[in-house]
Design an enzyme around this catalytic site. Structure first.
Site, PDB file in Angstrom:
ATOM      1  N   GLY A  47       0.835  -1.195   0.000  1.00  0.00           N
ATOM      2  CA  GLY A  47       0.000   0.000   0.000  1.00  0.00           C
ATOM      3  C   GLY A  47       0.863   1.235   0.000  1.00  0.00           C
ATOM      4  O   GLY A  47       2.007   1.209   0.471  1.00  0.00           O
ATOM      5  N   GLN A  52       2.890  10.045   1.260  1.00  0.00           N
ATOM      6  CA  GLN A  52       4.156   9.324   1.465  1.00  0.00           C
ATOM      7  C   GLN A  52       5.161   9.617   0.352  1.00  0.00           C
ATOM      8  O   GLN A  52       6.346   9.353   0.515  1.00  0.00           O
ATOM      9  CB  GLN A  52       3.909   7.804   1.535  1.00  0.00           C
ATOM     10  CG  GLN A  52       3.175   7.366   2.785  1.00  0.00           C
ATOM     11  CD  GLN A  52       3.052   5.860   2.836  1.00  0.00           C
ATOM     12  OE1 GLN A  52       2.144   5.278   2.248  1.00  0.00           O
ATOM     13  NE2 GLN A  52       3.986   5.211   3.527  1.00  0.00           N
ATOM     14  N   CYS A  98       5.283   0.020   7.810  1.00  0.00           N
ATOM     15  CA  CYS A  98       4.967   1.176   6.975  1.00  0.00           C
ATOM     16  C   CYS A  98       6.219   1.604   6.211  1.00  0.00           C
ATOM     17  O   CYS A  98       7.310   1.660   6.802  1.00  0.00           O
ATOM     18  CB  CYS A  98       4.471   2.327   7.852  1.00  0.00           C
ATOM     19  SG  CYS A  98       4.049   3.810   6.933  1.00  0.00           S
ATOM     20  N   LEU A  99       6.064   1.903   4.939  1.00  0.00           N
ATOM     21  CA  LEU A  99       7.215   2.323   4.129  1.00  0.00           C
ATOM     22  C   LEU A  99       7.808   3.636   4.648  1.00  0.00           C
ATOM     23  O   LEU A  99       8.979   3.923   4.402  1.00  0.00           O
ATOM     24  CB  LEU A  99       6.797   2.492   2.665  1.00  0.00           C
ATOM     25  CG  LEU A  99       6.386   1.200   1.940  1.00  0.00           C
ATOM     26  CD1 LEU A  99       5.860   1.522   0.550  1.00  0.00           C
ATOM     27  CD2 LEU A  99       7.546   0.226   1.851  1.00  0.00           C
ATOM     28  N   HIS A 140      -5.144   1.777   7.506  1.00  0.00           N
ATOM     29  CA  HIS A 140      -3.770   2.278   7.595  1.00  0.00           C
ATOM     30  C   HIS A 140      -3.531   3.344   6.525  1.00  0.00           C
ATOM     31  O   HIS A 140      -3.004   4.428   6.820  1.00  0.00           O
ATOM     32  CB  HIS A 140      -2.792   1.102   7.425  1.00  0.00           C
ATOM     33  CG  HIS A 140      -1.345   1.489   7.430  1.00  0.00           C
ATOM     34  ND1 HIS A 140      -0.455   1.066   8.389  1.00  0.00           N
ATOM     35  CD2 HIS A 140      -0.620   2.261   6.578  1.00  0.00           C
ATOM     36  CE1 HIS A 140       0.744   1.572   8.132  1.00  0.00           C
ATOM     37  NE2 HIS A 140       0.673   2.300   7.027  1.00  0.00           N
ATOM     38  N   GLU A 141      -3.935   3.044   5.286  1.00  0.00           N
ATOM     39  CA  GLU A 141      -3.662   3.977   4.183  1.00  0.00           C
ATOM     40  C   GLU A 141      -4.473   5.257   4.315  1.00  0.00           C
ATOM     41  O   GLU A 141      -3.976   6.354   4.054  1.00  0.00           O
ATOM     42  CB  GLU A 141      -3.935   3.307   2.837  1.00  0.00           C
ATOM     43  CG  GLU A 141      -3.047   2.116   2.522  1.00  0.00           C
ATOM     44  CD  GLU A 141      -1.560   2.412   2.646  1.00  0.00           C
ATOM     45  OE1 GLU A 141      -1.139   3.576   2.488  1.00  0.00           O
ATOM     46  OE2 GLU A 141      -0.816   1.466   2.935  1.00  0.00           O
ATOM     47  N   HIS A 144      -3.045   7.810   6.564  1.00  0.00           N
ATOM     48  CA  HIS A 144      -1.976   8.633   5.980  1.00  0.00           C
ATOM     49  C   HIS A 144      -2.540   9.951   5.426  1.00  0.00           C
ATOM     50  O   HIS A 144      -1.847  10.967   5.391  1.00  0.00           O
ATOM     51  CB  HIS A 144      -1.274   7.885   4.848  1.00  0.00           C
ATOM     52  CG  HIS A 144      -0.173   6.963   5.294  1.00  0.00           C
ATOM     53  ND1 HIS A 144       0.943   7.400   5.967  1.00  0.00           N
ATOM     54  CD2 HIS A 144      -0.015   5.615   5.135  1.00  0.00           C
ATOM     55  CE1 HIS A 144       1.744   6.367   6.208  1.00  0.00           C
ATOM     56  NE2 HIS A 144       1.177   5.276   5.726  1.00  0.00           N
TER      57      HIS A 144
END
Ligand code: NI
Length: 198
Positions: A47, A52, A98-99, A140-141, A144
């Protein structure tokens, strides 16, 4: 297409509220989404949200690999201006990665069942139901887009760990308990989630 830089926790772009997309005719929108896909694949994530990659717009891409939580796979989905509603109050805890928070993982409570709506790349409205890992990824996304990173959702900060240290521990547990015990299987499946960066 291009690989985009990924912002890491601490950068202000990850702390603000992203803006709604209103112009679906902008050709730059499609190009940007293609760049997001390429960036997510290169980073090995499942994702990615636009903030991000330093773009404060309400755009998310994600997919769900087969076999997560015993649930069904979800093909690569582009969500624009997503809205999530819980279907029940039931909460489940599991590890997330998470990235934008590289090398770390932690346990995060999330609704287990949600409904969500979003706009497609052409602006058309879609609605879906999700449960398990699918529901977790979407929450989660979407977080962001509101400046929320998963550590801000954690209840027990003691579960925050480096993924490689946790893998070492799993290996030690397997060595001690013997492979195949229920407990060991559970730990192994928990740590699997942490490898899926969102
Ligand atoms: Ni993330």
């Amino acid at each position: 297409m291009a690989i985009l830089d990924i912002a890491r926790m601490g950068h202000p772009i990850l702390k603000g509220r992203a803006h709604e997309v209103t112009n679906f005719d902008d050709p730059k929108l499609q190009t940007f989404i293609e760049d997001m896909k390429e960036t997510m694949v290169r980073a090995g994530g499942v994702g990615l949200a636009a903030p991000q990659v330093y773009v404060p717009l309400r755009i998310v891409i994600f997919f769900v690999p087969e076999g997560r939580d015993g649930g069904t796979a979800v093909p690569l989905t582009v969500m624009i201006n997503p809205v999530i509603k819980p279907v029940s109050d039931t909460i489940a805890e599991d590890f997330e990665g998470c990235l934008s928070v590289p090398y770390l993982t932690g346990v995060v409570p999330r609704w287990t069942q949600v409904k969500y709506s979003y706009q497609n790349v052409d602006g058309s409205l879609r609605e879906r139901s999700a449960e398990g890992f699918h529901a977790r990824v979407v929450q989660h996304e979407t977080d962001h887009l509101d400046g929320v990173l998963y550590p801000m959702r954690m209840i027990n900060i003691a579960t925050l760990a480096f993924t490689d240290a946790q893998d070492e521990n799993d290996q030690e547990c397997e060595d001690q308990d013997g492979a195949g015990s229920d407990e060991t299987s559970q730990e192994a499946s928990d740590s699997e989630t942490s490898e899926l960066a969102l």
